[in-house]
Write an enzyme that holds these catalytic residues in place. Structure first.
Site, PDB file in Angstrom:
ATOM      1  N   ASN A  54       1.059  -0.934   0.074  1.00 18.12           N
ATOM      2  CA  ASN A  54       0.094  -0.235   0.330  1.00 18.12           C
ATOM      3  C   ASN A  54       0.786   1.426  -0.037  1.00 18.12           C
ATOM      4  OD1 ASN A  54      -1.712   2.038   0.702  1.00 18.12           O
ATOM      5  ND2 ASN A  54      -2.076   1.239   2.901  1.00 18.12           N
ATOM      6  N   TRP A  55       1.165   1.759  -0.716  1.00 12.98           N
ATOM      7  CA  TRP A  55       1.964   2.849  -1.488  1.00 12.98           C
ATOM      8  C   TRP A  55       1.806   4.521  -0.667  1.00 12.98           C
ATOM      9  CZ3 TRP A  55       3.392   2.869  -6.925  1.00 12.98           C
ATOM     10  CH2 TRP A  55       4.321   2.244  -7.209  1.00 12.98           C
ATOM     11  N   LYS A  56      -0.101   4.083  -0.258  1.00 12.08           N
ATOM     12  CA  LYS A  56      -0.236   5.347   0.306  1.00 12.08           C
ATOM     13  C   LYS A  56      -0.315   6.489  -0.105  1.00 12.08           C
ATOM     14  CE  LYS A  56      -0.083   3.658   4.931  1.00 12.08           C
ATOM     15  NZ  LYS A  56       0.068   3.684   5.632  1.00 12.08           N
TER      16      LYS A  56
ATOM     17  N   HIS B 109      -9.856   0.745   5.323  1.00 11.45           N
ATOM     18  CA  HIS B 109      -8.115   1.756   5.754  1.00 11.45           C
ATOM     19  C   HIS B 109      -8.837   2.078   7.191  1.00 11.45           C
ATOM     20  CE1 HIS B 109      -4.126   2.161   6.829  1.00 11.45           C
ATOM     21  NE2 HIS B 109      -3.229   1.795   6.303  1.00 11.45           N
TER      22      HIS B 109
ATOM     23  N   GLU C 166      -6.687   4.781   7.748  1.00  6.95           N
ATOM     24  CA  GLU C 166      -6.751   6.054   7.332  1.00  6.95           C
ATOM     25  C   GLU C 166      -7.361   6.699   6.841  1.00  6.95           C
ATOM     26  OE1 GLU C 166      -3.023   5.749   5.952  1.00  6.95           O
ATOM     27  OE2 GLU C 166      -1.849   5.116   7.200  1.00  6.95           O
TER      28      GLU C 166
ATOM     29  N   GLU D 242      -4.833  -4.653  10.447  1.00  2.57           N
ATOM     30  CA  GLU D 242      -3.927  -3.921  11.097  1.00  2.57           C
ATOM     31  C   GLU D 242      -3.988  -3.232  12.529  1.00  2.57           C
ATOM     32  OE1 GLU D 242      -2.054  -2.687   6.993  1.00  2.57           O
ATOM     33  OE2 GLU D 242      -3.641  -1.378   7.393  1.00  2.57           O
TER      34      GLU D 242
ATOM     35  N   SER E 219       3.788  -1.996  10.129  1.00  8.57           N
ATOM     36  CA  SER E 219       5.411  -1.865  10.213  1.00  8.57           C
ATOM     37  C   SER E 219       6.292  -3.563  10.017  1.00  8.57           C
ATOM     38  CB  SER E 219       5.687  -1.996  11.966  1.00  8.57           C
ATOM     39  OG  SER E 219       5.195  -0.292  11.845  1.00  8.57           O
TER      40      SER E 219
ATOM     41  N   GLY F 165       2.668  -0.753   4.130  1.00 11.29           N
ATOM     42  CA  GLY F 165       2.732   0.538   3.781  1.00 11.29           C
ATOM     43  C   GLY F 165       3.982   0.812   3.558  1.00 11.29           C
ATOM     44  N   GLY F 166       4.802   1.490   4.916  1.00 11.72           N
ATOM     45  CA  GLY F 166       6.507   1.792   4.384  1.00 11.72           C
ATOM     46  C   GLY F 166       7.003   0.943   3.692  1.00 11.72           C
TER      47      GLY F 166
HETATM   48  C1  PEP Z   1      -0.402   0.002   6.218  1.00  6.42           C
HETATM   49  O1  PEP Z   1      -0.874   1.396   5.681  1.00  6.42           O
HETATM   50  O2  PEP Z   1      -1.640  -0.204   6.084  1.00  6.42           O
HETATM   51  C2  PEP Z   1       0.805  -0.583   6.770  1.00  6.42           C
HETATM   52  C3  PEP Z   1       0.907  -1.240   7.438  1.00  6.42           C
HETATM   53  O3  PEP Z   1       1.834   0.694   6.929  1.00  6.42           O
HETATM   54  P1  PEP Z   1       3.246  -0.011   7.529  1.00  6.42           P
HETATM   55  O4  PEP Z   1       3.185  -1.001   6.687  1.00  6.42           O
HETATM   56  O5  PEP Z   1       4.022   1.314   7.109  1.00  6.42           O
HETATM   57  O6  PEP Z   1       3.058   0.196   9.189  1.00  6.42           O
END
Ligand code: PEP
Length: 262
Positions: free
Chosen positions: A10-12, A102, A104, A174, A220, A241-242
């Site tokens: 997920n590039w956001k 999500h 967010e 999540e 993470s 994500g990141g």
């Molecule tokens: C996400 O945005 O779904 C996520 C899990 O982010 P991160 O891996 O950066 O915690």
């Protein structure tokens, strides 16, 4: 029942369409170099809407086995919904997946479980697999009510879903306190909730349906922690994500089985 693991990035709200092309090229090369077998671990990138067309052109042109999707989808078919993107439009762009709900989106756009379920069913109606997100916040986790909270979300999302719609859905657990914080749930934490989700799906439908649904962990995830999480029986992949913005790191996450055998 064998469930093919899924690693979805997920590039956001990161990477314009040119940067998206560069990242997909690097990721595809890294996985090709490593002779990655996509039938063993499915790989998807989830760019912002504005980059999807460029990713589609690259994937089609180079015949890449990577899949891709969108970070959100409208419940509406078409019409006066400024800013919304219809599931039919995503299907036309060859999207395999759409993230729904999500944390967010829930936080900044007030999406609730009912809306998330409606988005998931709208996506399925157009042949798109929804990745529906659930997860508790830190206060709930501190009270030890994570399973209770997440099962309420599952009930709300699947409220009117048929067994066929349930089978066509991917769930991502999540925990909100682990997203983008560097705070990763332990493998046992992930298994506790993912196992409870599968148990609830068996109650809502039956064991066969529950066993067919992929449940991802997200929060993470990195190359250094993914293998331990993936060794839990009810974790079928990761929503990343990141770390998905770094092609080397994401390709190492995809190849987690090599860390297990190393
Ligand atoms: C996400 O945005 O779904 C996520 C899990 O982010 P991160 O891996 O950066 O915690």
């Amino acid at each position: 029942m064998a469930r093919t693991p899924l690693m979805a990035g997920n590039w956001k709200m990161n990477l314009d369409h040119l940067e998206a092309i560069a990242l997909v090229q690097k990721l595809a090369w890294a996985l090709k170099d490593a002779k990655h077998d996509y039938s063993e671990v499915e790989v998807a990138v989830i760019p912002p809407f504005t980059s999807i067309r460029s990713v589609q052109t690259l994937v089609d042109g180079e015949k890449l086995e990577l899949k891709y999707g969108a970070q959100d989808v409208s419940v509406h078919e078409k019409g006066a919904y400024t800013g919304e993107i219809a599931p039919r439009m995503l299907a036309k762009l060859g999207c395999t997946f759409a993230i729904c709900g999500h944390s967010e989106r829930r936080l900044y756009h007030a999406e609730n479980d009912w809306v998330v379920g409606e988005k998931a069913r709208a996506a399925i109606a157009h042949g798109i697999t929804p990745i529906v997100c659930v997860g508790e916040n830190l206060a709930i986790r501190r009270e030890g009510r994570q399973v209770e909270r997440v099962l309420i979300q599952v009930d709300g999302i699947f409220n009117t879903s048929t067994p066929e719609q349930a089978r066509a859905t991917v769930i991502a657990y999540e925990p909100i306190w682990a997203i983008g914080t560097g705070e990763v749930a332990t493998p046992a934490d992930a298994q506790e909730v993912c196992g409870a989700i599968r148990g609830r799906l068996a109650e809502l439908y039956d064991q066969d349906v529950a066993d067919s649904i992929r449940i991802l962990y997200g929060g993470s995830v990195k190359a250094s922690n993914v293998a331990a999480i993936m060794s839990e029986p009810d974790v079928d992949g990761a929503l990343v994500g990141g770390a998905s913005l770094d092609p080397e790191e994401f390709s190492a996450i995809v190849r987690y089985q090599q860390h297990l055998s190393a």
